[in-house]
Design a protein around this motif. Sequence first.
Motif, PDB file in Angstrom:
ATOM      1  N   LEU A 264       6.826 100.274  70.815  1.00  0.00           N
ATOM      2  CA  LEU A 264       7.619 100.698  71.961  1.00  0.00           C
ATOM      3  C   LEU A 264       8.561  99.578  72.417  1.00  0.00           C
ATOM      4  O   LEU A 264       8.150  98.432  72.554  1.00  0.00           O
ATOM      5  N   GLY A 265       9.818  99.931  72.681  1.00  0.00           N
ATOM      6  CA  GLY A 265      10.781  98.942  73.168  1.00  0.00           C
ATOM      7  C   GLY A 265      12.166  99.532  73.297  1.00  0.00           C
ATOM      8  O   GLY A 265      12.442 100.639  72.837  1.00  0.00           O
ATOM      9  N   GLY A 266      13.061  98.783  73.922  1.00  0.00           N
ATOM     10  CA  GLY A 266      14.439  99.230  74.092  1.00  0.00           C
ATOM     11  C   GLY A 266      15.261  98.147  74.760  1.00  0.00           C
ATOM     12  O   GLY A 266      14.725  97.202  75.350  1.00  0.00           O
ATOM     13  N   ALA A 267      16.582  98.263  74.657  1.00  0.00           N
ATOM     14  CA  ALA A 267      17.475  97.267  75.240  1.00  0.00           C
ATOM     15  C   ALA A 267      18.756  97.933  75.706  1.00  0.00           C
ATOM     16  O   ALA A 267      19.209  98.933  75.130  1.00  0.00           O
ATOM     17  N   ALA A 268      19.348  97.389  76.775  1.00  0.00           N
ATOM     18  CA  ALA A 268      20.639  97.843  77.290  1.00  0.00           C
ATOM     19  C   ALA A 268      21.578  96.646  77.339  1.00  0.00           C
ATOM     20  O   ALA A 268      21.201  95.566  77.818  1.00  0.00           O
ATOM     21  N   VAL A 269      22.794  96.827  76.846  1.00  0.00           N
ATOM     22  CA  VAL A 269      23.785  95.758  76.755  1.00  0.00           C
ATOM     23  C   VAL A 269      25.053  96.204  77.474  1.00  0.00           C
ATOM     24  O   VAL A 269      25.543  97.314  77.235  1.00  0.00           O
ATOM     25  N   LEU A 270      25.577  95.344  78.345  1.00  0.00           N
ATOM     26  CA  LEU A 270      26.814  95.668  79.059  1.00  0.00           C
ATOM     27  C   LEU A 270      27.950  94.829  78.494  1.00  0.00           C
ATOM     28  O   LEU A 270      27.918  93.598  78.553  1.00  0.00           O
ATOM     29  N   LEU A 271      28.951  95.512  77.944  1.00  0.00           N
ATOM     30  CA  LEU A 271      30.125  94.863  77.366  1.00  0.00           C
ATOM     31  C   LEU A 271      31.341  95.100  78.263  1.00  0.00           C
ATOM     32  O   LEU A 271      31.405  96.097  78.991  1.00  0.00           O
ATOM     33  N   SER A 272      32.305  94.198  78.172  1.00  0.00           N
ATOM     34  CA  SER A 272      33.517  94.321  78.975  1.00  0.00           C
ATOM     35  C   SER A 272      34.710  93.795  78.197  1.00  0.00           C
ATOM     36  O   SER A 272      34.570  92.886  77.371  1.00  0.00           O
ATOM     37  N   ASN A 273      35.894  94.366  78.462  1.00  0.00           N
ATOM     38  CA  ASN A 273      37.138  93.815  77.914  1.00  0.00           C
ATOM     39  C   ASN A 273      38.033  93.267  79.020  1.00  0.00           C
ATOM     40  O   ASN A 273      39.204  92.983  78.804  1.00  0.00           O
ATOM     41  N   ARG A 274      37.480  93.124  80.213  1.00  0.00           N
ATOM     42  CA  ARG A 274      38.239  92.610  81.349  1.00  0.00           C
ATOM     43  C   ARG A 274      38.328  91.082  81.266  1.00  0.00           C
ATOM     44  O   ARG A 274      37.309  90.399  81.181  1.00  0.00           O
ATOM     45  N   ALA A 275      39.562  90.575  81.335  1.00  0.00           N
ATOM     46  CA  ALA A 275      39.747  89.124  81.261  1.00  0.00           C
ATOM     47  C   ALA A 275      39.017  88.412  82.399  1.00  0.00           C
ATOM     48  O   ALA A 275      38.510  87.299  82.224  1.00  0.00           O
ATOM     49  N   ALA A 276      38.930  89.078  83.543  1.00  0.00           N
ATOM     50  CA  ALA A 276      38.269  88.466  84.697  1.00  0.00           C
ATOM     51  C   ALA A 276      36.769  88.293  84.481  1.00  0.00           C
ATOM     52  O   ALA A 276      36.133  87.485  85.161  1.00  0.00           O
ATOM     53  N   ASP A 277      36.188  89.025  83.535  1.00  0.00           N
ATOM     54  CA  ASP A 277      34.743  88.947  83.288  1.00  0.00           C
ATOM     55  C   ASP A 277      34.369  87.801  82.355  1.00  0.00           C
ATOM     56  O   ASP A 277      33.177  87.534  82.159  1.00  0.00           O
ATOM     57  N   ARG A 278      35.364  87.154  81.774  1.00  0.00           N
ATOM     58  CA  ARG A 278      35.059  86.080  80.822  1.00  0.00           C
ATOM     59  C   ARG A 278      34.230  84.968  81.476  1.00  0.00           C
ATOM     60  O   ARG A 278      33.280  84.452  80.887  1.00  0.00           O
ATOM     61  N   ARG A 279      34.569  84.620  82.704  1.00  0.00           N
ATOM     62  CA  ARG A 279      33.926  83.484  83.363  1.00  0.00           C
ATOM     63  C   ARG A 279      32.444  83.736  83.629  1.00  0.00           C
ATOM     64  O   ARG A 279      31.644  82.808  83.655  1.00  0.00           O
ATOM     65  N   ARG A 280      32.062  84.994  83.841  1.00  0.00           N
ATOM     66  CA  ARG A 280      30.664  85.267  84.160  1.00  0.00           C
ATOM     67  C   ARG A 280      29.883  85.844  82.988  1.00  0.00           C
ATOM     68  O   ARG A 280      28.682  86.054  83.075  1.00  0.00           O
ATOM     69  N   SER A 281      30.556  86.099  81.873  1.00  0.00           N
ATOM     70  CA  SER A 281      29.886  86.677  80.711  1.00  0.00           C
ATOM     71  C   SER A 281      29.120  85.611  79.933  1.00  0.00           C
ATOM     72  O   SER A 281      29.423  84.416  80.012  1.00  0.00           O
ATOM     73  N   LYS A 282      28.140  86.063  79.176  1.00  0.00           N
ATOM     74  CA  LYS A 282      27.337  85.141  78.370  1.00  0.00           C
ATOM     75  C   LYS A 282      27.964  84.853  77.009  1.00  0.00           C
ATOM     76  O   LYS A 282      27.953  83.709  76.538  1.00  0.00           O
ATOM     77  N   TYR A 283      28.481  85.894  76.371  1.00  0.00           N
ATOM     78  CA  TYR A 283      28.946  85.746  74.998  1.00  0.00           C
ATOM     79  C   TYR A 283      30.264  86.492  74.790  1.00  0.00           C
ATOM     80  O   TYR A 283      30.597  87.423  75.531  1.00  0.00           O
ATOM     81  N   GLN A 284      30.974  86.072  73.755  1.00  0.00           N
ATOM     82  CA  GLN A 284      32.135  86.810  73.270  1.00  0.00           C
ATOM     83  C   GLN A 284      31.841  87.307  71.870  1.00  0.00           C
ATOM     84  O   GLN A 284      31.314  86.565  71.032  1.00  0.00           O
ATOM     85  N   LEU A 285      32.143  88.571  71.624  1.00  0.00           N
ATOM     86  CA  LEU A 285      31.923  89.146  70.292  1.00  0.00           C
ATOM     87  C   LEU A 285      33.043  88.682  69.366  1.00  0.00           C
ATOM     88  O   LEU A 285      34.218  88.956  69.612  1.00  0.00           O
ATOM     89  N   MET A 286      32.677  87.980  68.302  1.00  0.00           N
ATOM     90  CA  MET A 286      33.665  87.413  67.389  1.00  0.00           C
ATOM     91  C   MET A 286      33.891  88.279  66.150  1.00  0.00           C
ATOM     92  O   MET A 286      35.031  88.475  65.725  1.00  0.00           O
ATOM     93  N   ARG A 287      32.805  88.809  65.581  1.00  0.00           N
ATOM     94  CA  ARG A 287      32.926  89.590  64.343  1.00  0.00           C
ATOM     95  C   ARG A 287      31.871  90.684  64.307  1.00  0.00           C
ATOM     96  O   ARG A 287      30.769  90.513  64.841  1.00  0.00           O
ATOM     97  N   THR A 288      32.191  91.769  63.661  1.00  0.00           N
ATOM     98  CA  THR A 288      31.189  92.748  63.234  1.00  0.00           C
ATOM     99  C   THR A 288      31.516  93.127  61.792  1.00  0.00           C
ATOM    100  O   THR A 288      32.678  93.360  61.458  1.00  0.00           O
ATOM    101  N   VAL A 289      30.491  93.146  60.959  1.00  0.00           N
ATOM    102  CA  VAL A 289      30.664  93.526  59.545  1.00  0.00           C
ATOM    103  C   VAL A 289      29.599  94.554  59.204  1.00  0.00           C
ATOM    104  O   VAL A 289      28.404  94.305  59.391  1.00  0.00           O
ATOM    105  N   ARG A 290      30.038  95.703  58.718  1.00  0.00           N
ATOM    106  CA  ARG A 290      29.110  96.780  58.372  1.00  0.00           C
ATOM    107  C   ARG A 290      29.137  97.051  56.868  1.00  0.00           C
ATOM    108  O   ARG A 290      30.209  97.127  56.262  1.00  0.00           O
TER     109      ARG A 290
END
Length: 485
Positions: A264-290
Motif C-alpha cells: 500500500l502506498g501513493g504520492a502526490a506531486v505539485l508541478l508549476s510553470n510559473r516563473a514566480a514559483d522558482r524561488r520556493r520550488s524544490k526542483y526543476q525538471l531537466m529531462r524525461t526519456v521514455r
Amino acid sequence: MVLYLADNIMDTKKNQFFHFLITHALYLLFIIPLLGLGALSPHYFFTLKLNLAPVLAFTSFLVFLGKFYSKNRPRNVYLVDFACYKPKPELMCSTERYVERSRQERVFTEENLCFQRKVLERSGLGQKTYFPESIVGVPAKLCLEEARREARMVIFGCIDEVLEKTGVRAEEIGIVVVNSSVFDPAPSLSAMIVRRYKLVSSVKSFNLGGMGCSAGLISIDLAKHLLQALPNCYALVVSTEIQTLNWYLGNDRSMLMSNCLFRLGGAAVLLSNRAADRRRSKYQLMRTVRTHTGAHDNSYSCVSLKEDADGRVGIALSKDLMAMANDALKTNITTLGPLVLPISEQLLFFLTLVARKVFNMKKVKPYIPNFKLAFEHFCIHAGGKAVLDAIEKNLELSEWHMEPSRMTLYRFGNTSSSSLWYELAYTEAKGRIRKGDRTWQIAFGSGFKCNSAVWRALRNINPAMEKNPWMDEIHEFPVDNSSKI
C-alpha cells in the motif's frame, strides 16, 4: 456609490494602462531610446528621418522575433513539493502476519504458503510494510466499494498534505494526472479528485491505466508537455496502485509473486510553470526519456494481468522479466547518456562502440559510462531485490547510491509507481540534497517500459523543515539487512 464607481473607473484605467504598457513594452524599449537620441542630436534625427522606413522595418522585425520567442520558448517546469502517504500502524504486515493471513483464506496450498514465506525472506522487504484494511482484515473484503475506499484514503491523504505544504488552493490547479495501473473505475480516479476538491470546470484531467510501475514518470512527462502549452498553471500528479482488487487468491506461483512484493502506498506531486514559483520550488525538471520495447513479444508479455487455470485473476511475472528490464534500461540510457554525461564519458563510450562495431574488436569490453559524474543521487524503482541488484551491477553504483531504493523496498515494499517519491523523500530526510544536485529517477513497468526523469535541486533541502513519511524514524536507517538484500 459615486465614490465606489469612481474608484472602479480608476482601477479599470490603471489595468488598461498596465496591459497597454506590457503589450507594447518591446515597441517602447526600441522607439523611445531612438526618439531620445534624436532629440539630443539634430544630426542623428536628420539621418533617422532619411532612413525612417528601414529603421522602423528593422525594429518591427526585432519586435516580432522577440514576441515569437516569448510565445514559443519552452517553459521551465518546477516541482514545488510532493507528499507520500504513510498508512496507519495497524495496517503493518510482518512476514508472520502475512503468512497467517494467507493461511486463513484456506485457498493456498501448504507448499505455496512455504513458497511465499521464502520469497518474503529473500525479497528485501522488512517487517513494517503495509496492506489495506480490506486485505489484512478477517474476512477479506475484496470488492469494488473497498477498493474505492482505499483509493480515497491514499489519494486524498497525499493531496491534502501536498496542498498544505505548498499553500496552493485547489481552484488554482489547472491539470490533474492520475495513474493507477489495474484499478480503473468509472467515474475515474481523476474525476473523484475533481469532485472532492471542487476543481474548476476547465481543468485538464487525465487518468492513466494499465501502464505498470513506470506510470509515475509517464504522468510527469505528460504533465510536462501540458505545462509547456498552458501558461501560468499548476499540475497535480498522483501516483498509486490500489491493492484491494489485486490480491491473488490462487496457486499459480508466477502470480503469487505480486502478492509478496506489492504494498500500500501513493504520492502526490505539485508541478508549476510559473516563473514566480522558482524561488520556493524544490526542483526543476531537466529531462524525461521514455523507452517502450513492447514491439517484442517477450517484452510485451513479461508482466501481465490474466486468469489462471481456475479463472482467478492475478498479475503474472514472467521469468524473462529481468532480461527484458535490462534490455529496456540499455536502450533508455543510450538515449539519456548523450544528454547528461560529460563529453569525456561520451567520447570513451563512442570510441569503444567504434572499436567493437566498426573494427570488430570483440576483445574490447563494452564501456559503461560513469553516470555518477552526471548525477549525485539515484532513485531506482524498488521493484524487488533482483531489480536493484542488477542495476547496481550494471551502472557500477555504490551502496550509498543504492541506499534510498533499498531502504524504501525494506520499509514500504514495492508501492508501484509511487516508490520513486518515497526514495526521494528518504534522500531529503537524510539531508543529502544540496542546491544544484542532480537526481535520476528510473522506473520500469509492464509493456515493457523503462522511463527516466532528471531533476536539479533549486535549493538546499533542510530535513528539519520537512514533513515526509521517513522523518519520525529516519535515525533508524540504513538498516543492516544484508542477509535479505
